[in-house]
Design a protein around this motif. Sequence first.
Motif, PDB file in Angstrom:
ATOM      1  N   VAL A 192       0.828  -1.182   0.092  1.00 43.31           N
ATOM      2  CA  VAL A 192      -0.107  -0.040   0.036  1.00 43.31           C
ATOM      3  C   VAL A 192       0.739   1.213   0.050  1.00 43.31           C
ATOM      4  O   VAL A 192       2.088   1.441   0.394  1.00 43.31           O
TER       5      VAL A 192
ATOM      6  N   LEU B  41       0.469   5.032   1.111  1.00 44.17           N
ATOM      7  CA  LEU B  41      -0.337   6.087   2.211  1.00 44.17           C
ATOM      8  C   LEU B  41       0.205   7.562   1.919  1.00 44.17           C
ATOM      9  O   LEU B  41       1.632   7.610   1.996  1.00 44.17           O
ATOM     10  N   SER B  42      -0.565   8.424   1.936  1.00 42.98           N
ATOM     11  CA  SER B  42      -0.192   9.678   1.589  1.00 42.98           C
ATOM     12  C   SER B  42      -0.978  10.689   2.542  1.00 42.98           C
ATOM     13  O   SER B  42      -2.236  10.473   2.655  1.00 42.98           O
TER      14      SER B  42
ATOM     15  N   VAL C 223      -5.826  12.208   3.957  1.00 43.20           N
ATOM     16  CA  VAL C 223      -5.047  11.032   4.163  1.00 43.20           C
ATOM     17  C   VAL C 223      -5.674  10.200   2.741  1.00 43.20           C
ATOM     18  O   VAL C 223      -6.937  10.079   2.595  1.00 43.20           O
ATOM     19  N   TYR C 224      -4.779   9.628   2.074  1.00 42.35           N
ATOM     20  CA  TYR C 224      -5.190   8.854   0.687  1.00 42.35           C
ATOM     21  C   TYR C 224      -4.226   7.212   0.980  1.00 42.35           C
ATOM     22  O   TYR C 224      -3.232   7.391   1.526  1.00 42.35           O
ATOM     23  N   ALA C 225      -5.176   6.321   0.379  1.00 45.54           N
ATOM     24  CA  ALA C 225      -4.310   4.975   0.481  1.00 45.54           C
ATOM     25  C   ALA C 225      -4.698   4.550  -1.028  1.00 45.54           C
ATOM     26  O   ALA C 225      -5.713   4.596  -1.392  1.00 45.54           O
TER      27      ALA C 225
ATOM     28  N   GLU D 116       4.526   9.533  -4.230  1.00 48.17           N
ATOM     29  CA  GLU D 116       4.380   8.223  -4.268  1.00 48.17           C
ATOM     30  C   GLU D 116       5.284   7.425  -4.924  1.00 48.17           C
ATOM     31  O   GLU D 116       5.549   6.346  -4.353  1.00 48.17           O
TER      32      GLU D 116
END
Length: 103
Positions: free
Chosen positions: A59, A61-62, A72-74, A90
């Motif tokens: 994954v 994660l940002s 937050v993003y995944a 990323e």
Amino acid sequence: MLSNAQSAVDDLRAMQAEQGKTLEGCLARVGIVRYDAFNDVGGEQSFAVVLLDSKANGVALSGLYGRQDSRVYAKAISAGQGERPLSDEEQQALSKALKQRPT
């Protein structure tokens, strides 16, 4: 006596094979990039983290930190490729993770 020893060795080999399969899915590589997502915020408080197993699945994660809000993003990673387009940060974190030797 010899058959007992051979049986014990066979059992140990089976356990070792099972543990090896389990370890393939464990966290083996990590890449981290810190950066400033917005011009009005300093201190590199935003980040991209990539967590991968030994087969380069995992994954990304940002976290984007701003003065007014944070997000937050995944995104899933499969065989070293993002399943969705990755941001530059990323992609940098993914490259760092992929350069590491799996543990």
